[in-house]
Design an enzyme around this catalytic site. Structure first.
Site, short mmCIF file in Angstrom:
data_model
loop_
_atom_site.label_atom_id
_atom_site.label_comp_id
_atom_site.label_asym_id
_atom_site.label_seq_id
_atom_site.Cartn_x
_atom_site.Cartn_y
_atom_site.Cartn_z
N ASP A 1 0.92 -0.94 -0.07
CA ASP A 1 0.00 -0.04 -0.08
C ASP A 1 0.96 1.31 0.10
O ASP A 1 1.24 1.72 1.09
CB ASP A 1 -0.83 0.01 1.24
CG ASP A 1 -1.77 1.14 1.32
OD1 ASP A 1 -2.29 1.83 0.33
OD2 ASP A 1 -2.14 1.70 2.50
N GLU B 1 -1.12 -1.53 -4.69
CA GLU B 1 -2.50 -0.59 -4.93
C GLU B 1 -2.13 0.28 -5.73
O GLU B 1 -1.36 1.39 -5.60
CB GLU B 1 -3.02 -0.15 -3.43
CG GLU B 1 -4.37 0.61 -3.73
CD GLU B 1 -5.18 0.75 -2.48
OE1 GLU B 1 -6.29 1.39 -2.61
OE2 GLU B 1 -4.72 0.56 -1.29
N ASP C 1 -2.71 0.77 7.00
CA ASP C 1 -1.96 0.57 5.87
C ASP C 1 -1.58 -0.75 5.63
O ASP C 1 -1.24 -1.28 4.58
CB ASP C 1 -0.82 1.42 6.01
CG ASP C 1 -1.07 2.84 6.20
OD1 ASP C 1 -1.27 3.45 5.27
OD2 ASP C 1 -0.92 3.26 7.37
#
Length: 163
Positions: free
Chosen positions: A9, A76, A148
């Site tokens: 992430d 992501e 996260d």
């Protein structure tokens, strides 16, 4: 056959990572088991010069790669409404892609909507729904923290569903 997947992430202040193994069992009906190996975050301070922050990400990402030796990395995709946030995260993402390139590691990318759809069946699911799905899929007693890291595990799980 076992695959080790590293989910990321991206972020400049906080970059989440999550590592899972995905094992395919060859029965009459192929079955896949997924296990969580580790998760965490790489943090940089806003009080430090940008170049040093990016160096921290670079060095710490190499450490994570060395420790876990992933077969595949899932990232992501950027999705922001504020240009200033997008630029900062894009710089961190550039470092991330550089590390992957140096290590010749294959990677896949998923939008937030693709991750939500894969984990909850609904592309507009909220953050808590996704985090609960992560805990359920990985048979965890509680939602991984910080957010996260949970998000990074969600990205890794999304990649595992595509194998």
């Amino acid at each position: 056959m076992e695959k080790r997947i590293l989910g990321l992430d991206p972020g400049l202040a906080t970059l989440g990572f999550g590592v899972i193994t995905c094992t395919q069992i060859a029965n009459k009906v192929p079955e896949t088991t997924v296990n969580m190996l580790d998760f965490g975050v790489i943090k940089t301070s806003a009080d430090v010069e940008m170049g040093l922050r990016l160096c921290t990400l670079f060095d710490d990402l190499h450490t994570v790669m060395e420790e876990f030796q992933p077969d595949l990395v899932a990232i992501e995709k950027l999705f922001f409404y504020r240009m200033s946030s997008t630029i900062l995260v894009a710089q961190a993402r550039g470092v991330l892609i550089l590390v992957l390139g140096q290590r010749r590691l294959p990677y896949v990318e998923f939008t937030p909507a693709q991750i939500k759809q894969a984990l909850t069946g609904y592309g507009n699911a909220d953050k808590l729904d996704v985090q609960e799905a992560v805990a359920r899929e990985l048979d965890l007693d509680e939602i991984p923290k910080p957010d996260d890291a949970a998000d990074a595990l969600a990205v890794a799980l999304t990649a595992s569903y595509q194998l």
